[in-house]
Motif scaffolding. Structure first.
Motif, PDB file in Angstrom:
ATOM      1  N   ALA A 110       0.833  -1.102  -0.226  1.00  0.00           N
ATOM      2  CA  ALA A 110      -0.317  -0.109   0.045  1.00  0.00           C
ATOM      3  C   ALA A 110       0.585   1.226   0.229  1.00  0.00           C
ATOM      4  O   ALA A 110       0.510   2.504  -0.688  1.00  0.00           O
ATOM      5  CB  ALA A 110      -1.026   0.396   1.536  1.00  0.00           C
ATOM      6  N   LEU A 111       1.939   1.530   0.813  1.00  0.00           N
ATOM      7  CA  LEU A 111       3.291   2.537   0.728  1.00  0.00           C
ATOM      8  C   LEU A 111       3.085   2.491  -0.677  1.00  0.00           C
ATOM      9  O   LEU A 111       3.723   3.756  -1.111  1.00  0.00           O
ATOM     10  CB  LEU A 111       3.688   2.028   1.491  1.00  0.00           C
ATOM     11  CG  LEU A 111       5.334   2.824   1.786  1.00  0.00           C
ATOM     12  CD1 LEU A 111       5.082   4.519   2.089  1.00  0.00           C
ATOM     13  CD2 LEU A 111       6.815   3.277   2.844  1.00  0.00           C
ATOM     14  N   CYS A 112       3.744   1.837  -1.414  1.00  0.00           N
ATOM     15  CA  CYS A 112       4.634   1.373  -2.701  1.00  0.00           C
ATOM     16  C   CYS A 112       3.423   2.397  -3.348  1.00  0.00           C
ATOM     17  O   CYS A 112       3.546   2.995  -4.329  1.00  0.00           O
ATOM     18  CB  CYS A 112       4.296   0.377  -3.600  1.00  0.00           C
ATOM     19  SG  CYS A 112       6.375  -0.062  -2.175  1.00  0.00           S
ATOM     20  N   ALA A 113       2.402   2.240  -3.513  1.00  0.00           N
ATOM     21  CA  ALA A 113       1.129   2.539  -4.574  1.00  0.00           C
ATOM     22  C   ALA A 113       1.597   3.777  -4.551  1.00  0.00           C
ATOM     23  O   ALA A 113       0.675   5.057  -4.632  1.00  0.00           O
ATOM     24  CB  ALA A 113      -0.171   1.718  -4.132  1.00  0.00           C
ATOM     25  N   LEU A 114       0.934   4.162  -2.575  1.00  0.00           N
ATOM     26  CA  LEU A 114       0.625   5.938  -2.270  1.00  0.00           C
ATOM     27  C   LEU A 114       1.713   6.395  -2.691  1.00  0.00           C
ATOM     28  O   LEU A 114       1.429   7.068  -3.211  1.00  0.00           O
ATOM     29  CB  LEU A 114       0.362   5.758  -0.560  1.00  0.00           C
ATOM     30  CG  LEU A 114       0.535   7.321  -0.160  1.00  0.00           C
ATOM     31  CD1 LEU A 114      -0.519   7.777  -0.293  1.00  0.00           C
ATOM     32  CD2 LEU A 114       0.752   7.379   1.284  1.00  0.00           C
TER      33      LEU A 114
END
Ligand SMILES: NC(=O)c1ccc[n+]([C@@H]2O[C@H](COP(=O)([O-])OP(=O)(O)OC[C@H]3O[C@@H](n4cnc5c(N)ncnc54)[C@H](O)[C@@H]3O)[C@@H](O)[C@H]2O)c1
Length: 337
Positions: A303-307
């Motif tokens: 989720a951090l990577c997508a953010l």
């Protein structure tokens, strides 16, 4: 299991209903500041209503789902992790990168099982396509074309608290392109405009129509067009072109009129109808994951990577130039496939 749900709006009431039908769930407790709506959901699914979020987190839960408005996720997630309650949190973890990075580190340090709600990872079509790509059936991936369009724009107060079109809507496409290709984004360029007249968009400095170009780590180029209003109905499509095959996911039916011009045929019922199976599967997979019977459907690091991509897209749109992505959090962590 005794499961709690914080927030029973559009997605929270859907997930709560899924839980109420699960053979793994014996007891449900919910809380939402909208008291009447909460009582109405509770009576439909035979759930108890907590007095407050603290009361809910103290009532002996085996797991909690955070489905409240985006700006409230980080505090609630932190509280659940503090108490080591396995947690499913709707995207996003937080609306800014610093808080998201700190929370991801905290979750990893604590070892509390945590899943983030990127439901396309549990959709049968995307999962089948990922298997094909991973087994080399498409060959070298040249180009990906992604389309997303809401059937009706979300309400103004939702838009205001959403973090903008890239953080709220395109983030699903940024996640799925990583999931499908196993590649990271290394550069992003985005542009956009407010064209639909959707309430709250211009007031919050957002756009409702956007195009984003991503360069991925093994050279594949992905192009995404995003809209808060698709007059054809809810429209989520993907085409991916490789050296051996071109594959598609999403509505591909066309109703040609007499001139031979096609009209797109989309499924009725919006995101809850299109992704009904995926939403139900992701909750089931979360319950299996916390019981030790499955892997995590979507880690906080994913989720951090997508953010990170969504934040870079927002920056690119504001400065009107491509933005390189710092490889620190993404490439160094690797991709959870
Ligand atoms: N994964 C997906 O496809 C998907 C789809 C829709 C929404 N979402 C995410 O789910 C979240 C909710 O979206 P929605 O469409 O259901 O919005 P919504 O506005 O319909 O519901 C949000 C609910 O949260 C409640 N709430 C506000 N503060 C709260 C708090 N502190 N504790 C508990 N409840 C609180 C509100 O009263 C409301 O009922 C958003 O973060 C959104 O990004 C994800």
């Amino acid at each position: 299991m005794h499961v709690g749900v914080l927030g029973v709006g559009r997605i929270g009431s859907f997930h709560a209903t899924t839980l109420s039908r699960s053979r793994h769930v014996t007891q449900l407790t919910i809380w939402d500041p909208r008291i009447e709506a909460t009582d109405s959901v509770a009576s439909k699914i035979d759930a108890q209503v907590a007095e407050s979020p603290d009361d809910l987190l103290e009532c002996g839960l085996d797991a909690v789902l955070i489905c409240s408005s985006s700006a409230t996720h980080a505090d609630l997630l932190e509280a659940a992790v503090d108490k080591q309650i396995p947690v499913f949190c709707e995207k996003p973890i937080a609306l800014d990168l610093d808080r998201t990075r700190r929370l991801v580190e905290e979750i990893e340090r604590s070892g509390t099982p945590a899943t983030i709600g990127f439901q396309r990872r549990s959709d049968p079509a995307y999962r089948a396509l990922r298997t094909e790509i991973a087994s080399g059936q498409l060959g070298t991936l040249y180009l990906a074309r992604l389309v997303v369009g809401d059937d009706t724009p979300p309400p103004a107060d939702y838009v205001a608290g959403s973090g903008g079109i890239h953080l709220d809507q395109s983030v699903h496409d940024f996640d799925i392109i990583r999931f499908l290709t196993g590649q990271e984004a290394v550069e992003v360029y985005a542009t956009g405009a407010a064209l639909t007249g959707a309430p709250g968009v211009e007031d919050s400095g957002d756009v409702d129509s956007a195009a984003t170009v991503l360069t991925l780590s093994r050279g594949t180029i992905a192009v995404l067009t995003s809209s808060r209003h698709s007059s054809a109905g809810y429209d989520v499509r993907l085409e991916i072109a490789g050296s051996k095959a071109v594959r598609t996911v999403g509505p591909i039916d066309r109703r040609d009129d007499s001139s031979g011009v096609g009209n797109l045929a989309t499924p009725q019922g919006g995101f809850l109808a299109r992704f009904e199976a995926a939403y139900r599967a992701e909750i089931d997979r979360f319950l299996q994951f916390i019981s030790g019977n499955d892997t995590n459907p979507c880690t906080p690091a994913d989720a951090l990577c997508a953010l990170e991509i969504a934040v870079a897209a927002t920056e690119s749109r504001h400065i009107n130039r491509p933005v390189r992505l710092a490889p620190s959090a993404t490439i160094a962590r690797g991709i959870q496939l």
